[in-house]
Design a protein around this motif. Structure first.
Motif, PDB file in Angstrom:
ATOM      1  N   LEU B  53       0.838  -1.192   0.000  1.00 47.22           N
ATOM      2  CA  LEU B  53       0.000   0.000   0.000  1.00 47.22           C
ATOM      3  C   LEU B  53       0.873   1.242   0.000  1.00 47.22           C
ATOM      4  O   LEU B  53       0.604   2.205  -0.719  1.00 47.22           O
ATOM      5  CB  LEU B  53      -0.889   0.034   1.250  1.00 47.22           C
ATOM      6  CG  LEU B  53      -2.123  -0.856   1.256  1.00 47.22           C
ATOM      7  CD1 LEU B  53      -2.767  -0.820   2.629  1.00 47.22           C
ATOM      8  CD2 LEU B  53      -3.110  -0.408   0.198  1.00 47.22           C
ATOM      9  N   ILE B  54       1.924   1.193   0.806  1.00 46.41           N
ATOM     10  CA  ILE B  54       2.757   2.382   0.947  1.00 46.41           C
ATOM     11  C   ILE B  54       3.495   2.726  -0.340  1.00 46.41           C
ATOM     12  O   ILE B  54       3.659   3.896  -0.674  1.00 46.41           O
ATOM     13  CB  ILE B  54       3.733   2.202   2.131  1.00 46.41           C
ATOM     14  CG1 ILE B  54       2.925   2.119   3.428  1.00 46.41           C
ATOM     15  CG2 ILE B  54       4.732   3.334   2.199  1.00 46.41           C
ATOM     16  CD1 ILE B  54       3.751   1.881   4.654  1.00 46.41           C
ATOM     17  N   GLY B  63      -8.047   5.778   4.894  1.00 45.35           N
ATOM     18  CA  GLY B  63      -6.889   6.258   5.643  1.00 45.35           C
ATOM     19  C   GLY B  63      -5.986   7.113   4.782  1.00 45.35           C
ATOM     20  O   GLY B  63      -6.308   7.454   3.647  1.00 45.35           O
ATOM     21  N   GLN B  64      -4.837   7.478   5.341  1.00 45.88           N
ATOM     22  CA  GLN B  64      -3.938   8.392   4.639  1.00 45.88           C
ATOM     23  C   GLN B  64      -2.496   7.955   4.695  1.00 45.88           C
ATOM     24  O   GLN B  64      -2.045   7.359   5.681  1.00 45.88           O
ATOM     25  CB  GLN B  64      -3.993   9.755   5.334  1.00 45.88           C
ATOM     26  CG  GLN B  64      -5.169  10.615   4.975  1.00 45.88           C
ATOM     27  CD  GLN B  64      -4.991  11.950   5.654  1.00 45.88           C
ATOM     28  OE1 GLN B  64      -4.841  12.030   6.861  1.00 45.88           O
ATOM     29  NE2 GLN B  64      -4.992  12.995   4.867  1.00 45.88           N
ATOM     30  N   ILE B  65      -1.789   8.297   3.641  1.00 41.61           N
ATOM     31  CA  ILE B  65      -0.334   8.122   3.632  1.00 41.61           C
ATOM     32  C   ILE B  65       0.262   9.498   3.384  1.00 41.61           C
ATOM     33  O   ILE B  65      -0.091  10.170   2.408  1.00 41.61           O
ATOM     34  CB  ILE B  65       0.132   7.186   2.508  1.00 41.61           C
ATOM     35  CG1 ILE B  65      -0.587   5.843   2.593  1.00 41.61           C
ATOM     36  CG2 ILE B  65       1.638   6.980   2.579  1.00 41.61           C
ATOM     37  CD1 ILE B  65      -0.292   4.938   1.404  1.00 41.61           C
ATOM     38  N   THR B  73      -1.835   9.620  -0.665  1.00 38.42           N
ATOM     39  CA  THR B  73      -2.691   8.440  -0.603  1.00 38.42           C
ATOM     40  C   THR B  73      -3.259   8.061  -1.969  1.00 38.42           C
ATOM     41  O   THR B  73      -3.218   6.917  -2.378  1.00 38.42           O
ATOM     42  CB  THR B  73      -3.871   8.681   0.362  1.00 38.42           C
ATOM     43  OG1 THR B  73      -3.434   9.490   1.430  1.00 38.42           O
ATOM     44  CG2 THR B  73      -4.403   7.373   0.891  1.00 38.42           C
ATOM     45  N   TYR B  74      -3.811   9.056  -2.660  1.00 33.35           N
ATOM     46  CA  TYR B  74      -4.363   8.768  -3.992  1.00 33.35           C
ATOM     47  C   TYR B  74      -3.659   9.673  -4.993  1.00 33.35           C
ATOM     48  O   TYR B  74      -4.186  10.695  -5.385  1.00 33.35           O
ATOM     49  CB  TYR B  74      -5.870   9.042  -4.015  1.00 33.35           C
ATOM     50  CG  TYR B  74      -6.624   8.253  -2.965  1.00 33.35           C
ATOM     51  CD1 TYR B  74      -7.052   8.876  -1.791  1.00 33.35           C
ATOM     52  CD2 TYR B  74      -6.912   6.913  -3.152  1.00 33.35           C
ATOM     53  CE1 TYR B  74      -7.742   8.152  -0.827  1.00 33.35           C
ATOM     54  CE2 TYR B  74      -7.598   6.191  -2.191  1.00 33.35           C
ATOM     55  CZ  TYR B  74      -8.011   6.814  -1.026  1.00 33.35           C
ATOM     56  OH  TYR B  74      -8.685   6.100  -0.075  1.00 33.35           O
ATOM     57  N   PRO B  75      -2.475   9.280  -5.413  1.00 34.79           N
ATOM     58  CA  PRO B  75      -1.697  10.202  -6.240  1.00 34.79           C
ATOM     59  C   PRO B  75      -2.277  10.341  -7.641  1.00 34.79           C
ATOM     60  O   PRO B  75      -2.807   9.391  -8.210  1.00 34.79           O
ATOM     61  CB  PRO B  75      -0.322   9.521  -6.297  1.00 34.79           C
ATOM     62  CG  PRO B  75      -0.589   8.082  -6.030  1.00 34.79           C
ATOM     63  CD  PRO B  75      -1.828   7.987  -5.220  1.00 34.79           C
ATOM     64  N   ALA B  76      -2.165  11.550  -8.175  1.00 30.06           N
ATOM     65  CA  ALA B  76      -2.561  11.777  -9.558  1.00 30.06           C
ATOM     66  C   ALA B  76      -1.541  11.094 -10.455  1.00 30.06           C
ATOM     67  O   ALA B  76      -0.397  10.888 -10.078  1.00 30.06           O
ATOM     68  CB  ALA B  76      -2.585  13.275  -9.829  1.00 30.06           C
ATOM     69  N   LYS B  77      -1.970  10.745 -11.658  1.00 34.22           N
ATOM     70  CA  LYS B  77      -1.084   9.990 -12.558  1.00 34.22           C
ATOM     71  C   LYS B  77       0.240  10.691 -12.791  1.00 34.22           C
ATOM     72  O   LYS B  77       1.288  10.061 -12.839  1.00 34.22           O
ATOM     73  CB  LYS B  77      -1.784   9.758 -13.901  1.00 34.22           C
ATOM     74  CG  LYS B  77      -2.129   8.310 -14.124  1.00 34.22           C
ATOM     75  CD  LYS B  77      -2.676   8.039 -15.506  1.00 34.22           C
ATOM     76  CE  LYS B  77      -1.979   6.778 -16.049  1.00 34.22           C
ATOM     77  NZ  LYS B  77      -2.479   6.320 -17.296  1.00 34.22           N
ATOM     78  N   GLU B  78       0.186  12.020 -12.949  1.00 35.33           N
ATOM     79  CA  GLU B  78       1.425  12.748 -13.241  1.00 35.33           C
ATOM     80  C   GLU B  78       2.374  12.715 -12.061  1.00 35.33           C
ATOM     81  O   GLU B  78       3.590  12.777 -12.242  1.00 35.33           O
ATOM     82  CB  GLU B  78       1.165  14.233 -13.549  1.00 35.33           C
ATOM     83  CG  GLU B  78      -0.059  14.566 -14.373  1.00 35.33           C
ATOM     84  CD  GLU B  78      -1.318  14.588 -13.550  1.00 35.33           C
ATOM     85  OE1 GLU B  78      -2.136  13.678 -13.746  1.00 35.33           O
ATOM     86  OE2 GLU B  78      -1.480  15.504 -12.718  1.00 35.33           O
ATOM     87  N   ASP B  79       1.784  12.662 -10.850  1.00 28.59           N
ATOM     88  CA  ASP B  79       2.640  12.704  -9.667  1.00 28.59           C
ATOM     89  C   ASP B  79       3.215  11.348  -9.317  1.00 28.59           C
ATOM     90  O   ASP B  79       4.241  11.256  -8.651  1.00 28.59           O
ATOM     91  CB  ASP B  79       1.837  13.206  -8.458  1.00 28.59           C
ATOM     92  CG  ASP B  79       1.263  14.587  -8.701  1.00 28.59           C
ATOM     93  OD1 ASP B  79       0.173  14.872  -8.186  1.00 28.59           O
ATOM     94  OD2 ASP B  79       1.922  15.367  -9.419  1.00 28.59           O
TER      95      ASP B  79
END
Lengths: 285, 337, 327
Positions: B53-54, B63-65, B73-79
């Motif tokens: 997950l990490i 939850g959050q990372i 936690t939910y990164p955009a594709k570019e990031d």
């Protein structure tokens, strides 16, 4: 310290294949056939359409090693030229089926879910139609000729390769090196083309050698039925068809093309079996 | 010093036949830069899922990372690509974690190619790959060999080199030495320690082997069925454990010494199912100190002593710390009722 | 029948090679072992040391090809197992000598109930009828801590630890004189390992079964075994009682093994691994196989394979520098 001869997967596989005498025989026969096909113009003693009404229906003689047919054409020359057609058809139809089937199978296996479902059900439908019937219908629908023959046979073969590739992809997809590739940021297409497909090559190659045999048989059958190659281009199946009516009186006209088909299929089969053993991942290490 | 990685109430649920599988169920911790968090647990505890997950190999359910303070936690594709440069993973199985068709050098080069390191300059990338081989202790002459020609220890070194190729700040190590022989384990563990010191790396070290984790971790958290049951600095854990599971885990380790009379805590039964888990403490069915409250209320992770957290009702009833003998009394009381 | 003085099992100079494409793998080289009735011997070594091959050799299960038993004797209850016919070997297997393999997932037949698998051995060797065999199988299940009603269940319905218990039940069903356990707990979680080791120790004591425990885990050996044989490159390099091997270590390899163990009680942060790698069994170094990695190595070591030296009664070492190893 022992010297490490660095060989890749293919190097090791080739060494194993070389040790398999039976498979080497098959390979040798195929090489000869390919050479015959390539150099047909130089090897064949006569033009394939040279008719000689003075020497019809002759059996083996010094002038015509395999005899002549009903038009006085030299059977040996027609067989040599015919190899070109058979190998071309066999090879192209399989390559086409591998490319199309491979991409479909890879996409299906990698993405799973609805995409997988849709593609595989389409393949199931295609597979439900008996291969020969499918090839015949397609060949009949399209104009007879070399290209359409290849297409008809290829379409009938696509589902087999889609399935093989899909199942390989499924088993490889869960290996850690795929996760590792994702982890370093590889795109999906890079993973499919650089990591998954190269690792699927073994079963594809084995199926391809055996598939070529089937394709050549299909081509022969279709031409036998008049749907494939048109005269006067020699093709072993159409030669058989032509000789059908003379089988009782001049069996040599049937025998030689038949032998040619048989030997080619045999060679492909034993090579395919040898490849399967050589490429078996269990033998690695 | 703020933390490099922070995880808050992280959850991962899988939909399976029969319901919802709670693989990771509300895990929180933070790691400071340059430190190592050891994550210990047996099969089914969720530690491997946590690791994945990490590094974004799996999608987070809840939850959050937070990495360097930023929510990833939910990164955009570019990031995502940029994030991957910072967070890498070393895998468990030295046999299946390397592409059998690629030479060692290609394996180490690949991350550099994907991220266009050194401005895409092939020669510089290759030089860097060879240097990495030196760093992890692989002879340069092995650059064009294939994984199947090497032993487990060397293959794992390749995995380490690949993880280092992007110069990440943070590496998740998923059981990196479990598949190796004892004498090779020691070599790889030393290597990882040295690299951490040299490059200021931060690790999460996932393992089932408590003796291994001690040598490499600053802090250790013990997981059971998707939850953290105990977390504290590693020096403390081996001297004092609060959670009964941790106690059992430690006592179960066979000690390679003679004359050690093991007071072994044998757990009852087997691990319960992570699918649709029942309310209450997940460890209760096997716990020798189970009380009635344990089956009804899930214990929270509380600080029992400085920096030492545990999730167990033995320590939270009436807000005071209970010892096992007090628990005994409570149990006897409830039995009489 | 072995008396109290004579060993139950005695292996003399066992040599087993594997013929492969790349060369001859010298898996087991003049291995010597002996085991008395009721004793447990730990066969310790790392991957490729030849422990499993030795076990397969005892049971006559070395795959041939590519395995070749080049020489040696395996005397069990007075008979040389290597000289027996295949039928005679079969009557020994499962009956007098049993084996537990490492992976409980693949040791059981997935399409047979566990009860049937336990009963199979009983019916072959004890010639009981189906009902009696079943009854005995249920007894065995209970003995390993599994409720008898689970007799009709299939392996996939059991967890790893329970499957290993079933495997133990199968192995002990015919009350063998010797049980060989090849890494029986390596694939299990540590708390389950504790349960299974406890069970093995208990059963061993109850039935006076001799045990050869193959493992790389020195902690497990300390729990279960009386004697230890350290194997390196197909040869026993040190042999003795638990106390002798653990506290009076005399071989550099054994010393190195203990030194590379991460220890919960030790606060030292850097481990002491043994440098280098196990030798290639196709290309063993001349003389002592451990010499390339040994810190005590001198040129003498490469001249000849060291013979066994009895440094104390019952404690044998293959090393010409054993005096220096004595810390």
């Amino acid at each position: 310290m022992s010297k490490k001869v660095s060989t890749g997967f293919w190097g090791d596989a080739w060494r194993r294949l070389r040790r398999n005498n039976v498979a080497m025989v098959g390979l040798a026969i195929l090489v000869l056939l390919v050479l015959a096909a390539l150099f047909a113009d130089y090897l064949a003693p006569y033009a394939y359409d040279a008719q000689d009404y003075d020497s019809v229906f002759q059996t083996s003689s010094a002038k015509h090693w395999l005899g002549t047919d009903n038009f006085g054409r030299d059977i040996l020359s027609r067989i040599i030229h015919g190899s070109r057609v058979s190998l071309l058809v066999g090879f192209s139809s399989i390559i086409t089926a591998i490319i199309v089937g491979g991409i479909l199978g890879a996409v299906s296996g990698y993405y799973s879910g609805k995409v997988d479902n849709f593609i595989m059900r389409s393949m199931d439908i295609l597979m439900a139609i008996p291969g020969m019937l499918l090839a015949i219908s397609l060949a009949a629908a399209l104009k007879p000729g070399l290209y359409n023959l290849v297409i008809a046979i290829a379409i009938a073969e696509v589902p087999a390769y889609a399935r093989i590739v899909r199942s390989s992809v499924l088993s490889i997809k869960n290996q850690e090196f795929i996760e590792a590739a994702q982890c370093i940021g590889a795109s999906d297409s890079r993973i499919i083309f650089r990591h998954i497909l190269p690792n699927c090559m073994a079963p594809i190659i084995v199926q391809a050698t055996l598939g070529m045999a089937g394709a050549i048989l299909s081509a022969a059958a279709l031409s036998f039925l008049g749907l494939g190659i048109q005269p006067p281009t020699p093709e072993w199946g159409s030669m058989l068809s032509n000789a059908r009516q003379y089988i009782r009186d001049y069996p040599h006209m049937v025998m030689y093309p038949g032998l040619a088909i048989m030997i080619t299929i045999f060679a492909l089969n034993i090579l395919g079996d040898g490849l399967r053993d050589a490429l078996d991942p269990r033998l690695r290490n | 010093m703020s933390s490099l990685l922070e995880v808050r109430d992280l959850k991962k649920y899988f939909k399976v036949q029969g319901g919802l599988l709670h693989a990771v169920d509300g895990v929180s911790f933070s790691i400071k830069a340059g430190q190592t968090l050891g994550v210990v647990g047996e099969s089914g505890c969720g530690k491997s899922t946590l690791g994945r997950l990490i590094v974004h190999l799996l999608e987070v359910t809840g939850g959050q990372i937070l990495f360097e303070g930023q929510d990833v936690t939910y990164p955009a594709k570019e990031d995502l690509k940029g994030i991957r440069r910072q967070m890498q993973m070393i895998f468990q199985d030295p046999f299946s974690s390397l592409d059998p068709r690629m030479t060692i050098k290609s394996t180490i080069l690949e991350p550099m190619e994907i991220h266009n390191l050194y401005g895409g300059n092939k020669a510089e990338q290759e030089a860097a790959a060879l240097e990495l081989m030196d760093t992890v202790g692989l002879a340069r002459r092995l650059a064009d060999t294939y994984p199947h020609e090497l032993d487990g220890g060397r293959r794992q070194r390749i995995g380490v080199a690949r993880a280092l190729a992007l110069s990440p700040k943070f590496i998740v190590c998923d059981e990196p030495v479990s598949a190796l022989d004892v004498s090779i384990q020691a070599q790889i563990l030393n290597l990882m320690r040295d690299l951490q010191v040299q490059k200021g790396l931060t690790y999460i070290f996932i393992t089932h082997d408590l003796s291994v984790v001690k040598h490499i971790s600053d802090n250790i958290c013990v997981m059971y069925l998707g939850k953290i049951v105990e977390i504290c600095p590693s020096k403390i854990l081996f001297k004092k454990q609060y959670h009964p599971y941790t106690q059992a885990l430690l006592s179960a380790i066979p000690v390679p010494k003679t004359g050690v009379k093991k007071q072994r805590i044998l757990l009852k039964g087997e691990i319960s199912s992570p699918i649709n888990p029942k309310p209450g403490c997940r460890f209760a069915p096997r716990c020798l100190h189970a009380m009635p409250i344990c089956e009804k209320v899930e214990p929270e992770l509380n600080e029992i002593s400085t920096d030492h957290f545990a999730a167990c009702h033995l320590y939270t009833a009436n807000g005071t710390t209970l010892g096992p003998s007090d628990a005994e009394e409570l149990r006897n009381q409830s039995n009489k009722e | 029948m072995s008396t109290e003085r004579e060993p139950l099992l005695e292996i003399k100079d066992l040599t087993i090679h594997y013929k492969t494409e790349t060369g001859i793998v010298q898996a087991v080289n003049a291995l010597n072992l002996s085991l008395m009735k009721g004793e447990s011997l730990g066969l310790v070594g790392e991957t490729g040391a030849g422990k499993t091959t030795t076990a397969l050799g005892i049971l006559g299960l070395v795959p041939d090809p590519p395995g070749i038993i080049v020489g040696g004797e395996i005397n069990f209850n007075g008979r040389n197992l290597l000289a027996l016919s295949e039928a005679a070997k079969r009557s020994v297997r499962g009956n007098q000598i049993s084996m537990i393999f490492q992976d409980p997932m693949t040791s059981l037949n997935p399409v047979m109930t566990v009860g049937a698998q336990i009963a199979e051995g009983i019916r072959i060797h004890e010639k009981l009828n189906r009902l009696d065999a079943e009854r005995k199988a249920i007894e065995m299940l209970e003995m390993v801590g599994i409720p008898g009603e689970r007799f009709t269940e299939y392996p996939h319905q059991f967890s790893g630890g329970m499957r290993q218990r079933v495997v133990i039940a199968i192995a002990l069903a015919c009350n063998p004189d010797l049980l060989i356990a090849d890494e029986p707990t390596t694939a299990l979680d540590v708390t389950i390992q504790a349960q299974v080791l406890d069970l093995i120790a208990k059963l061993k004591a109850e039935h006076r079964t001799s045990l050869i425990l193959i493992t790389h885990d020195l902690g497990v050996v300390a729990e279960v075994c009386d004697k230890v044989a350290i194997v390196y490159a197909g040869r026993v390099v040190e042999y003795g009682t638990l106390d002798q091997i653990y506290n009076l270590t005399r071989h550099p390899y054994t010393k190195g093994l203990f030194g590379s163990l991460p220890d919960v009680d030790n606060d030292e942060l850097r481990l002491q691994p043994i440098p280098g790698l196990m030798p290639d069994p196709i290309n063993l170094p001349p003389g002592c196989s451990f010499s390339p990695r040994c810190s005590y190595c001198t040129p003498e070591c490469t001249l000849a394979i060291p013979e066994f030296v009895e440094v104390e009664p019952g404690h044998l070492v293959r090393c010409i520098h054993h005096e220096e190893v004595r810390a």
